[in-house]
Design an enzyme around this catalytic site. Structure first.
Site, mmCIF file in Angstrom:
data_model
loop_
_atom_site.group_PDB
_atom_site.id
_atom_site.type_symbol
_atom_site.label_atom_id
_atom_site.label_comp_id
_atom_site.label_asym_id
_atom_site.label_seq_id
_atom_site.Cartn_x
_atom_site.Cartn_y
_atom_site.Cartn_z
ATOM 1 C CG ASP A 193 40.511 41.634 34.675
ATOM 2 O OD1 ASP A 193 39.432 41.034 34.853
ATOM 3 O OD2 ASP A 193 41.595 41.055 34.568
ATOM 4 C CD GLU B 141 45.347 44.534 40.999
ATOM 5 O OE1 GLU B 141 45.159 44.633 39.770
ATOM 6 O OE2 GLU B 141 45.073 43.491 41.628
ATOM 7 C CE1 TYR C 55 41.061 44.683 37.710
ATOM 8 C CE2 TYR C 55 43.089 45.970 37.683
ATOM 9 C CZ TYR C 55 42.418 44.812 37.990
ATOM 10 O OH TYR C 55 43.069 43.792 38.603
#
Length: 349
Positions: A145, A44, A127
């Site tokens: 996102d 991520e 996020y």
DNA sequence: GATCCGTGGCC
DNA sequence: TGGCCAAGGAT
């Protein structure tokens, strides 16, 4: 989540995902137990503002060298920054290491399992905290996102421009996020955005949500999301200095914050509105200012840098920095702009 | 809220 | 060619 949102959006999207999920190195197959939180987190962070194809080789390199939190937390700063070189947004690497060390010291080597706790760690914004909580820990978190923004803006024909529309888009994303499989739902939204509901030329004929899509009904899906125009990037000028001695070149470590912060680099002078020549050279010398320049686009300005060089014989005196063998510059962990400048000098001299 | 922060690919 | 875009975060 309202029944109609589940029936019209979450269910068909999850069905589509079960059949079409991309096989990615950090991802567990749909319906299988959650993947390793360390790998989810690392992916991520690498994926922030960076495309999947760019991330994959870095992810493989990092997980091979540092397979878990403990090994990553033990890495020295410079070694991590060199491994990150070329991936960009280097604050991510600094925050990655800070978070790994915080996890080792304060959380017993395990990532905390809730969105609220994750949000407190360096590099975890809205996020990333939601994504890791949902994907690695199964929490019902609202993951938004750029892909989700685009998909939602089209599904509901959100006419307000970004970034002002972010709160509204998050509300809508919340309203369609299911209580179960929130992690798969988030990844499904992102896969859809990356492969079907693309910024240009969306493939609506292949979209599992086309029936429900307001933008599709309007006939102009690519008109969403509406965005404010970006400012033009100014051009700035500078000089990089190539100091050669005994087959090695002088490298320095840039300040910990700011542009290319913490990265190994060629010495530079100041960035200016016009070419500064050899102003700001690392020391007084008979610099040769070359005609060749290196241009490089950063996020908010375009750099045009001249190249100046000098060769030193004998003692280096009080010059600060590392003497790096020119034949081994590929292993120095230089950011792209300096790697390209070094390659130009290596060919010119 | 606005600005800073990389890089590569696409049309 | 150059503007736009990509699984954003920190200040």
């Amino acid at each position: 989540m309202p029944d109609n949102a589940s029936r019209e959006i979450a269910e068909p999207l999850l069905d589509w995902y079960d059949a079409n999920a991309r096989a990615l190195p950090w991802r567990a197959p749909p319906g299988t137990p959650a993947p390793d939180p360390y790998r989810v987190w690392l992916s991520e962070v690498m994926l922030q503002q960076t495309q999947v194809a760019t991330v994959i080789p870095y992810f493989e390199k990092f997980t091979t060298r540092w397979p878990d939190f403990a090994s990553l937390a033990a890495v020295e700063d410079g070694e991590l920054m060199s491994a990150w070189a070329g991936l960009g947004y280097y604050a991510r690497a600094r925050n990655l290491l800070a978070a790994a060390r915080a996890v080792a010291v304060e959380h017993g080597g395990q990532l905390p399992g809730t969105e609220a706790e994750l949000r407190k760690l360096p590099g975890f914004g809205a996020y990333t905290a939601a994504a890791v909580a949902a994907i690695a820990f199964g929490e019902r978190a609202v993951v938004v996102d750029g892909n989700v923004e685009r998909v939602i803006a089209r599904l509901f024909a959100v006419a307000d421009p970004l970034p002002g529309a972010k709160p509204r888009i998050r509300e809508l994303a919340d309203s369609v996020t299911p209580d179960e499989r929130a992690g798969d739902f988030a990844q499904a939204m992102m896969d859809l955005g990356a492969t079907i509901c693309t910024p240009r030329s969306p493939k609506c004929l292949l979209c599992p949500l086309a029936k429900r899509c307001d933008a599709r009904a309007d006939g102009r899906p690519d008109a969403y999301p509406v965005k404010a125009r970006k400012k033009a990037r100014p051009t700035r000028y500078g000089t990089m200095f190539w100091v050669e001695r005994n087959g090695a070149v002088l490298l320095v470590r840039r300040p910990a914050r700011g542009l290319l912060g913490g990265m190994r680099a060629l010495p530079t002078g100041p960035w200016a509105d016009s070419p500064p020549g050899v102003e700001g050279a690392p020391f007084a010398a008979g610099w040769a200012l070359h005609n060749a320049t290196v241009s490089h686009g950063f996020t908010h300005f375009e750099l045009v840098s001249a190249l100046a060089s000098v060769t030193i014989d004998g003692q280096a005196g009080a010059i600060e920095g590392e003497w790096w063998p020119i034949a081994e510059l590929d292993s120095a962990g230089l950011p792209t702009v300096f790697a390209r400048a070094a390659e130009t000098m290596r060919r010119m001299r």
